[in-house]
Design a protein around this motif. Structure first.
Motif, PDB file in Angstrom:
ATOM      1  N   GLY A 117      39.066  89.032 -28.443  1.00  0.00           N
ATOM      2  CA  GLY A 117      40.306  88.340 -28.126  1.00  0.00           C
ATOM      3  C   GLY A 117      41.518  89.248 -28.135  1.00  0.00           C
ATOM      4  N   ASP A 118      41.319  90.568 -28.015  1.00  0.00           N
ATOM      5  CA  ASP A 118      42.475  91.472 -27.939  1.00  0.00           C
ATOM      6  C   ASP A 118      43.287  91.184 -26.679  1.00  0.00           C
ATOM      7  OD1 ASP A 118      41.601  92.586 -30.195  1.00  0.00           O
ATOM      8  OD2 ASP A 118      41.300  94.620 -29.407  1.00  0.00           O
ATOM      9  N   SER A 119      44.576  91.390 -26.764  1.00  0.00           N
ATOM     10  CA  SER A 119      45.414  91.174 -25.590  1.00  0.00           C
ATOM     11  C   SER A 119      45.148  92.294 -24.575  1.00  0.00           C
ATOM     12  CB  SER A 119      46.882  91.193 -25.983  1.00  0.00           C
ATOM     13  OG  SER A 119      47.249  92.495 -26.360  1.00  0.00           O
ATOM     14  N   THR A 120      45.473  92.022 -23.307  1.00  0.00           N
ATOM     15  CA  THR A 120      45.249  93.013 -22.261  1.00  0.00           C
ATOM     16  C   THR A 120      45.974  94.316 -22.587  1.00  0.00           C
ATOM     17  OG1 THR A 120      45.210  91.181 -20.730  1.00  0.00           O
ATOM     18  CG2 THR A 120      45.332  93.376 -19.787  1.00  0.00           C
ATOM     19  N   ALA A 121      47.218  94.177 -23.061  1.00  0.00           N
ATOM     20  CA  ALA A 121      47.999  95.367 -23.376  1.00  0.00           C
ATOM     21  C   ALA A 121      47.306  96.174 -24.462  1.00  0.00           C
ATOM     22  CB  ALA A 121      49.408  94.971 -23.818  1.00  0.00           C
ATOM     23  N   SER A 122      46.795  95.489 -25.459  1.00  0.00           N
ATOM     24  CA  SER A 122      46.119  96.173 -26.554  1.00  0.00           C
ATOM     25  C   SER A 122      44.862  96.876 -26.053  1.00  0.00           C
ATOM     26  CB  SER A 122      45.772  95.172 -27.652  1.00  0.00           C
ATOM     27  OG  SER A 122      44.786  95.706 -28.496  1.00  0.00           O
ATOM     28  N   LYS A 147      32.575  99.610 -20.097  1.00  0.00           N
ATOM     29  CA  LYS A 147      31.839 100.049 -21.289  1.00  0.00           C
ATOM     30  C   LYS A 147      31.784  98.970 -22.361  1.00  0.00           C
ATOM     31  CE  LYS A 147      30.470 104.173 -20.316  1.00  0.00           C
ATOM     32  NZ  LYS A 147      31.363 105.248 -19.940  1.00  0.00           N
ATOM     33  N   GLU A 148      30.762  99.063 -23.222  1.00  0.00           N
ATOM     34  CA  GLU A 148      30.555  98.029 -24.237  1.00  0.00           C
ATOM     35  C   GLU A 148      31.735  97.872 -25.180  1.00  0.00           C
ATOM     36  OE1 GLU A 148      28.332 100.211 -23.427  1.00  0.00           O
ATOM     37  OE2 GLU A 148      26.457  99.196 -22.925  1.00  0.00           O
ATOM     38  N   PHE A 149      32.325  98.994 -25.596  1.00  0.00           N
ATOM     39  CA  PHE A 149      33.372  98.842 -26.611  1.00  0.00           C
ATOM     40  C   PHE A 149      34.617  98.160 -26.044  1.00  0.00           C
ATOM     41  CE2 PHE A 149      36.309 102.242 -25.481  1.00  0.00           C
ATOM     42  CZ  PHE A 149      35.513 103.121 -24.762  1.00  0.00           C
ATOM     43  N   VAL A 150      34.805  98.268 -24.723  1.00  0.00           N
ATOM     44  CA  VAL A 150      35.931  97.547 -24.114  1.00  0.00           C
ATOM     45  C   VAL A 150      35.572  96.061 -24.009  1.00  0.00           C
ATOM     46  CG1 VAL A 150      37.373  97.340 -22.058  1.00  0.00           C
ATOM     47  CG2 VAL A 150      36.676  99.584 -22.862  1.00  0.00           C
ATOM     48  N   GLU A 151      34.319  95.797 -23.615  1.00  0.00           N
ATOM     49  CA  GLU A 151      33.811  94.414 -23.615  1.00  0.00           C
ATOM     50  C   GLU A 151      34.028  93.789 -24.987  1.00  0.00           C
ATOM     51  OE1 GLU A 151      32.134  92.276 -21.481  1.00  0.00           O
ATOM     52  OE2 GLU A 151      33.023  93.589 -19.967  1.00  0.00           O
ATOM     53  N   ALA A 152      33.676  94.576 -26.020  1.00  0.00           N
ATOM     54  CA  ALA A 152      33.772  94.073 -27.383  1.00  0.00           C
ATOM     55  C   ALA A 152      35.215  93.708 -27.719  1.00  0.00           C
ATOM     56  CB  ALA A 152      33.244  95.121 -28.354  1.00  0.00           C
ATOM     57  N   ALA A 153      36.129  94.618 -27.361  1.00  0.00           N
ATOM     58  CA  ALA A 153      37.539  94.352 -27.651  1.00  0.00           C
ATOM     59  C   ALA A 153      37.990  93.081 -26.944  1.00  0.00           C
ATOM     60  CB  ALA A 153      38.391  95.537 -27.200  1.00  0.00           C
ATOM     61  N   ILE A 179      44.288  97.984 -23.003  1.00  0.00           N
ATOM     62  CA  ILE A 179      44.662  99.132 -22.175  1.00  0.00           C
ATOM     63  C   ILE A 179      45.172 100.287 -23.025  1.00  0.00           C
ATOM     64  CG2 ILE A 179      46.291  99.950 -20.432  1.00  0.00           C
ATOM     65  CD1 ILE A 179      46.067  97.323 -19.041  1.00  0.00           C
ATOM     66  N   PHE A 180      46.101  99.994 -23.918  1.00  0.00           N
ATOM     67  CA  PHE A 180      46.770 101.093 -24.618  1.00  0.00           C
ATOM     68  C   PHE A 180      46.050 101.551 -25.878  1.00  0.00           C
ATOM     69  CE2 PHE A 180      50.287  99.389 -22.068  1.00  0.00           C
ATOM     70  CZ  PHE A 180      50.621 100.554 -21.418  1.00  0.00           C
ATOM     71  N   ARG A 181      45.312 100.628 -26.567  1.00  0.00           N
ATOM     72  CA  ARG A 181      44.708 101.037 -27.830  1.00  0.00           C
ATOM     73  C   ARG A 181      43.222 101.297 -27.710  1.00  0.00           C
ATOM     74  NH1 ARG A 181      46.597  97.256 -32.409  1.00  0.00           N
ATOM     75  NH2 ARG A 181      45.421  98.806 -33.589  1.00  0.00           N
ATOM     76  N   THR A 182      42.587 100.731 -26.699  1.00  0.00           N
ATOM     77  CA  THR A 182      41.147 100.958 -26.573  1.00  0.00           C
ATOM     78  C   THR A 182      40.834 101.970 -25.470  1.00  0.00           C
ATOM     79  OG1 THR A 182      40.902  98.652 -27.203  1.00  0.00           O
ATOM     80  CG2 THR A 182      38.938  99.778 -26.417  1.00  0.00           C
ATOM     81  N   ILE A 183      41.472 101.805 -24.302  1.00  0.00           N
ATOM     82  CA  ILE A 183      41.144 102.699 -23.182  1.00  0.00           C
ATOM     83  C   ILE A 183      41.914 104.021 -23.266  1.00  0.00           C
ATOM     84  CG2 ILE A 183      41.221 102.970 -20.673  1.00  0.00           C
ATOM     85  CD1 ILE A 183      40.587 100.063 -20.385  1.00  0.00           C
ATOM     86  N   LEU A 184      43.225 103.934 -23.427  1.00  0.00           N
ATOM     87  CA  LEU A 184      44.066 105.140 -23.364  1.00  0.00           C
ATOM     88  C   LEU A 184      43.603 106.269 -24.298  1.00  0.00           C
ATOM     89  CD1 LEU A 184      46.488 106.486 -22.065  1.00  0.00           C
ATOM     90  CD2 LEU A 184      47.965 105.449 -23.771  1.00  0.00           C
ATOM     91  N   PRO A 185      43.299 105.977 -25.589  1.00  0.00           N
ATOM     92  CA  PRO A 185      42.896 107.094 -26.472  1.00  0.00           C
ATOM     93  C   PRO A 185      41.679 107.846 -25.953  1.00  0.00           C
ATOM     94  CG  PRO A 185      43.307 105.116 -27.763  1.00  0.00           C
ATOM     95  CD  PRO A 185      43.346 104.697 -26.327  1.00  0.00           C
ATOM     96  N   ASP A 211      33.032  94.863 -37.816  1.00  0.00           N
ATOM     97  CA  ASP A 211      33.461  96.253 -37.959  1.00  0.00           C
ATOM     98  C   ASP A 211      32.695  97.170 -37.010  1.00  0.00           C
ATOM     99  OD1 ASP A 211      34.366  96.558 -41.463  1.00  0.00           O
ATOM    100  OD2 ASP A 211      35.494  96.066 -39.653  1.00  0.00           O
ATOM    101  N   ALA A 212      31.456  96.839 -36.793  1.00  0.00           N
ATOM    102  CA  ALA A 212      30.630  97.689 -35.951  1.00  0.00           C
ATOM    103  C   ALA A 212      31.183  97.765 -34.529  1.00  0.00           C
ATOM    104  CB  ALA A 212      29.205  97.150 -35.913  1.00  0.00           C
ATOM    105  N   PHE A 213      31.875  96.708 -34.115  1.00  0.00           N
ATOM    106  CA  PHE A 213      32.412  96.697 -32.760  1.00  0.00           C
ATOM    107  C   PHE A 213      33.757  97.408 -32.646  1.00  0.00           C
ATOM    108  CE2 PHE A 213      29.361  94.370 -30.563  1.00  0.00           C
ATOM    109  CZ  PHE A 213      28.863  93.367 -31.390  1.00  0.00           C
ATOM    110  N   VAL A 214      34.449  97.469 -33.764  1.00  0.00           N
ATOM    111  CA  VAL A 214      35.804  98.010 -33.704  1.00  0.00           C
ATOM    112  C   VAL A 214      35.752  99.535 -33.695  1.00  0.00           C
ATOM    113  CG1 VAL A 214      38.023  98.111 -34.877  1.00  0.00           C
ATOM    114  CG2 VAL A 214      36.696  96.002 -34.874  1.00  0.00           C
ATOM    115  N   LEU A 215      36.575 100.129 -32.875  1.00  0.00           N
ATOM    116  CA  LEU A 215      36.630 101.591 -32.850  1.00  0.00           C
ATOM    117  C   LEU A 215      37.095 102.098 -34.193  1.00  0.00           C
ATOM    118  CD1 LEU A 215      38.270 103.100 -29.666  1.00  0.00           C
ATOM    119  CD2 LEU A 215      36.009 103.476 -30.592  1.00  0.00           C
TER     120      LEU A 215
END
Lengths: 306, 324
Positions: free
Chosen positions: A203-208, A193-199, A210-216, A6-10
């Motif tokens: 094992g998040d997909s590339t699309a996820s 950034k670390e939180f993108v590394e974490a995602a 890009i759109f759910r971690t970086i875009l927001p 949980d600590a890694f998830v946004l």
């Protein structure tokens, strides 16, 4: 185990955080004073754009040759008055002005959506993947910026013919580079950034990613650009309508009303030129003020310099 | 230095190729471009004849290469309404457009710097507030409406300035007719005044804001404090230390500004019946005179690209920190 991951998830934005931010925004807006006025003007324009047909006292295309070029407050047909006078064909200038709000807002906002979607996608792809696709997209942007936009718009609209859809597409395409460049720069720095590394590690997909971690995380600067952008697109729409390249002639727009007022200048029918112009100025001014305030609000460091 | 120049030159060539490609594509986008060149009453045989004459029956890549060759030779075909080579008509209108663009640029830059500097020096006072409010309006007023308002007020109501008309300065100058050119200068500037202010007001506002914010940033720097502590007069600090650095962002913008002003000029020429490329394009749009529109767009783009190149090269000279 679950606690660790949980600590890694946004954390999704909670209602209370939203309310806190909203309160902060409202207070900053009140403190800055002008944005309040700008917001009110924009709300009026929005209401007029939506409910124009209900508010308008007359049919904007109803011609009345006997009552042509009437001065403001002059008597109109059926005991009504021409609040802002009538034009060379005896149409009610006030009703046309109300209808004109629709085209300006619709074109302004839709063109931003088109340009923003194109630009954000290009920027995300460019920044995240890099390599040849980045090169191609950015050089394409360079070429477009090396070319005065209004000329590009004129060239396409002359061949494609005027029309709402063409106008929105051309104005939208004119804006994509700005978004692409900013999104690309932000994506480049966020990618490491670390939180993108974490995602990625999760094992998040590339699309996820890009759109759910970086875009927001890049939405905030985008709203600032979008606000300024709506202002310049409305100005460009007015200029193209003025040249006769906007929407078809029977649709009233502020730009085309100004174009028609030109023939009446020598005869000193000033009201035909003043009101549509003021409508453009106050709408554009409000978007610019909102953009200024948003920028200061989202990045207080810049305020030092403004 | 030379690698930079060569690289920038190559870049410009690519951009110009890009521009020709875009204008070629724009021709093809509306379907068979032949119909743009024939009258509505033309018979099927006539259409076919013109299609072959203009080469629109050939494969696209051949058409593009032919188009490219013609563009390089300055051949855009005959204007559909004037029945003369489109390029000649465009070049004839060019000096008037350049005059207006350069003069409005001159007004915008030469006023933006003092306005921006004063606003920064008197930050937070009524001077600052007044200048910035004016600048905010300046960025929200459509140039053509500004032109119309000036015609109504300064032209028709006060009668201070002519509402239309153009006294050529560059044209006689180009023809080596110095006496005529400089004899015309005063009335030429007099006629330029209103259209140039209408076009340049937006740039003036944007640049004044730019100068102000970069001035504020520079004034807070250590070397400015050092200069002050050395006892140098405030005037010298502002002019020699601060302004020299503060106006660099404006120089960077000059190239882009020029393109922006060109766009504004195209619209404003219609308002003031200015006999330049803008009015030409406006009339060509109404008559769907495609060769004239194409030639105008390409000529203006090439000028714009060349100017950007020159500005970049100048920039290297005035800011030695720029790495090549």
């Amino acid at each position: 185990m679950t606690e660790q991951t949980d600590a890694f998830v946004l954390q999704p934005q909670t209602g209370s955080r939203f309310r806190r931010e909203f309160g902060r925004g409202a207070r900053s807006m009140v403190a800055a004073k002008w944005p309040i006025l700008a917001l009110m003007i924009l709300l009026v324009v929005l209401v007029v754009a939506i409910f124009g047909p209900v508010i308008a006292p007359m049919d904007p295309n109803r011609q009345n040759i006997i009552l042509r070029l009437a001065a403001p407050m002059a008597d109109g047909p059926n005991g009504q008055i021409f609040l802002m006078g009538s034009d060379a064909l005896g149409r009610d200038a006030f009703s046309r002005l109300l209808y004109g709000a629709r085209v300006s807002l619709l074109v302004g906002v839709s063109a931003i959506l088109v340009g923003g979607t194109l630009g954000v996608s290009a920027g995300l792809v460019s920044g995240y993947f890099g390599g040849w696709i980045d090169d191609v997209l950015m050089r394409l942007g360079d070429i477009q910026l090396a070319f005065p936009f209004i000329l590009l718009a004129i060239m396409f609209l002359v061949v494609l013919g005027p029309g709402l859809f063409n106008l929105i597409v051309v104005l939208g395409i004119g804006q994509w580079v700005t978004y692409a460049r900013i999104v690309r720069a932000q994506t480049l720095s966020l990618r490491e950034k670390e939180f993108v590394e974490a995602a990625r590690a999760m094992g998040d997909s590339t699309a996820s990613i890009i759109f759910r971690t970086i875009l927001p995380n890049i939405i905030a600067p985008l709203t600032v650009i979008a606000s300024f952008n709506v202002a310049s697109v409305i100005l460009a729409e007015a200029a193209l309508s003025f040249l006769g390249l906007g929407v078809p002639a029977e649709v009233p727009t502020w730009g085309s009303m100004l174009a028609q007022s030109r023939d009446q200048l020598i005869a000193n029918k000033w009201w035909l030129a003043i009101f549509p112009g003021l409508a453009i100025v106050f709408t554009v001014l409000s978007f610019n003020i909102m953009g200024d305030w948003l920028r200061d609000f989202l990045d207080p460091r810049l305020k030092e310099r403004s | 230095m030379w690698t930079f120049i060569v690289r920038r030159l190559l870049q410009s060539v690519i951009v110009i190729l890009g521009v020709t490609l875009i204008s070629f594509i724009s021709l093809q986008m509306g379907g068979d471009p032949t119909f743009l060149f024939v009258s509505e009453r033309a018979s099927e045989e006539e259409i076919q004849m013109i299609r072959e004459a203009l080469g629109f029956d050939k494969p696209l890549h051949i058409q593009y290469l032919t188009y490219l060759k013609n563009v390089a030779l300055g051949d855009f075909g005959n204007s559909l309404s004037y029945r003369q080579p489109a390029m000649g008509i465009v070049l004839g209108a060019l000096p008037a457009t350049i005059e207006l663009t350069l003069f409005s640029m001159f007004l915008a830059i030469s006023l933006a710097i003092p306005f921006g500097v004063f606003a920064a020096l008197y930050r937070g006072t009524a001077v600052d507030g007044g200048i910035m409010t004016l600048a905010m309006f300046g960025q929200s007023i459509p140039s053509f409406w500004m032109g119309i308002m000036m015609i109504l007020f300064f032209g028709l109501y006060l009668g201070w300035f002519p509402i239309s008309g153009h006294i050529p300065f560059l044209k006689p100058l180009f023809h080596g007719n110095l006496a005529t050119a400089f004899g015309n200068l005063t009335s030429s500037v007099y006629h330029l005044m209103m259209p140039a202010i209408a076009v340049g007001f937006y740039s003036l506002s944007r640049n004044a804001r730019l100068v102000r914010s970069s001035m504020l940033e520079v004034l807070g720097q250590d070397y400015v404090r050092t200069a002050r502590s050395k006892g140098i007069s405030e005037r010298a600090v502002v002019v020699n230390h601060a302004l020299r650095n503060a106006w660099l962002p404006v120089v960077t913008m000059i190239g882009l500004e020029f393109g922006f002003l060109l766009g504004g000029v195209v619209v404003i020429e219609t308002v003031f019946s200015w006999p330049g490329i803008g009015r030409l394009v406006f009339n060509a749009i109404n008559q769907r005179d495609i060769p004239v529109v194409q030639a105008s767009v390409i000529v203006l783009s090439v000028i714009f690209i060349a100017l950007n190149l020159i500005v970049d090269l100048i920039y290297v000279r005035i800011d030695p920190r720029v790495k090549l």
